[in-house]
Design a protein around this motif. Structure first.
Motif, short mmCIF file in Angstrom:
data_model
loop_
_atom_site.label_atom_id
_atom_site.label_comp_id
_atom_site.label_asym_id
_atom_site.label_seq_id
_atom_site.Cartn_x
_atom_site.Cartn_y
_atom_site.Cartn_z
N PHE A 9 0.76 -1.88 -1.40
CA PHE A 9 2.08 -1.83 -1.68
C PHE A 9 2.35 -0.83 -3.14
CE2 PHE A 9 4.72 -4.53 1.64
CZ PHE A 9 4.91 -3.37 2.03
N GLY A 10 2.02 -1.66 -4.41
CA GLY A 10 2.08 -1.62 -5.28
C GLY A 10 0.96 0.06 -5.86
N LEU A 11 0.56 -0.01 -5.43
CA LEU A 11 -0.03 2.10 -5.15
C LEU A 11 0.85 2.87 -4.88
CD1 LEU A 11 -3.54 1.68 -4.02
CD2 LEU A 11 -3.17 1.77 -6.34
N ILE A 12 1.33 2.83 -3.94
CA ILE A 12 2.85 3.98 -3.64
C ILE A 12 3.70 3.03 -4.26
CG2 ILE A 12 3.91 4.04 -1.41
CD1 ILE A 12 1.83 3.40 0.76
N ALA A 13 3.74 2.03 -3.96
CA ALA A 13 5.14 1.60 -5.13
C ALA A 13 4.85 2.37 -6.63
CB ALA A 13 5.44 0.27 -5.26
N GLY A 14 4.33 2.65 -7.23
CA GLY A 14 4.04 3.78 -8.12
C GLY A 14 4.79 4.71 -8.57
N ALA A 15 4.16 4.76 -7.54
CA ALA A 15 4.03 6.63 -7.30
C ALA A 15 5.21 6.99 -6.52
CB ALA A 15 3.39 7.54 -5.97
N GLY A 28 -0.05 8.20 -18.76
CA GLY A 28 -0.29 8.27 -17.63
C GLY A 28 -0.58 7.95 -16.49
N TRP A 29 -0.87 8.29 -15.17
CA TRP A 29 -1.15 7.78 -13.80
C TRP A 29 -1.45 6.61 -13.46
CZ3 TRP A 29 -5.13 8.06 -10.79
CH2 TRP A 29 -6.48 8.10 -11.68
N ILE A 30 -2.53 6.47 -14.02
CA ILE A 30 -3.47 5.15 -14.21
C ILE A 30 -2.78 4.10 -14.56
CG2 ILE A 30 -5.27 3.76 -15.10
CD1 ILE A 30 -6.77 6.44 -15.45
N VAL A 31 -1.51 4.37 -16.01
CA VAL A 31 -0.53 2.87 -16.66
C VAL A 31 0.53 3.19 -15.06
CG1 VAL A 31 0.79 2.18 -18.27
CG2 VAL A 31 -0.92 3.39 -18.68
N THR A 32 1.03 4.08 -14.62
CA THR A 32 1.77 4.12 -13.64
C THR A 32 1.02 3.24 -12.20
OG1 THR A 32 2.68 5.87 -14.51
CG2 THR A 32 3.13 5.57 -11.59
N ILE A 33 -0.24 3.11 -11.46
CA ILE A 33 -0.60 2.44 -10.95
C ILE A 33 -0.57 1.51 -10.76
CG2 ILE A 33 -2.55 2.20 -9.54
CD1 ILE A 33 -2.96 5.25 -9.19
N ILE A 34 -0.74 0.52 -12.65
CA ILE A 34 -0.99 -0.47 -12.80
C ILE A 34 0.77 -0.85 -12.50
CG2 ILE A 34 -1.71 -2.24 -15.14
CD1 ILE A 34 -3.87 -0.56 -15.28
N ILE A 35 1.60 -0.65 -13.36
CA ILE A 35 2.44 -0.71 -12.79
C ILE A 35 3.01 -1.08 -12.26
CG2 ILE A 35 5.39 0.21 -13.97
CD1 ILE A 35 3.64 1.37 -16.27
N GLY A 36 2.90 -0.23 -11.17
CA GLY A 36 3.55 0.01 -9.46
C GLY A 36 2.74 -1.38 -8.39
N ILE A 37 1.57 -2.35 -8.73
CA ILE A 37 0.94 -2.53 -8.40
C ILE A 37 1.60 -4.43 -8.69
CG2 ILE A 37 -1.25 -4.25 -8.91
CD1 ILE A 37 -2.93 -1.48 -7.92
N LEU A 38 1.40 -4.39 -10.11
CA LEU A 38 2.57 -5.45 -11.08
C LEU A 38 3.88 -5.91 -10.88
CD1 LEU A 38 0.62 -5.60 -14.51
CD2 LEU A 38 -0.09 -7.22 -12.68
N GLY A 39 4.18 -4.07 -10.82
CA GLY A 39 6.14 -4.49 -9.94
C GLY A 39 5.83 -5.12 -8.90
#
Length: 83
Positions: A9-15, A28-39
């Protein structure tokens, strides 16, 4: 299955969070993915504690909670890293 579903969910939610809250982010996008997973994990925790949302498996309410948590964490990240 709970942690694995929140990671996916985090991968998709981050995007989606990036699309809902556009702009330049440090990292960039790596931080966005990490933020998506943690978020998504944060959203799942908030959803289960405050709203009583059952966060089991892939369903619409769990997905919306994951997106909400990702948008919230992305906004917090931008406030903290703002120069």
């Amino acid at each position: 299955m709970g942690i694995l579903s929140w990671i996916i969910f985090g991968l998709i939610a981050g995007a989606i969070a990036k699309a809902l809250h556009p702009g330049n982010d440090p990292g960039g996008w790596i931080v966005t993915i990490i933020i998506g997973i943690l978020g998504s994990m944060l959203g799942g925790w908030i959803g289960s504690m405050i709203f009583g949302v059952d966060v089991s498996g892939f369903n619409l309410s769990s997905f919306l909670v994951a997106i909400g948590g990702s948008v919230l964490l992305l906004a917090i990240y931008r406030m903290v890293t703002k120069k």
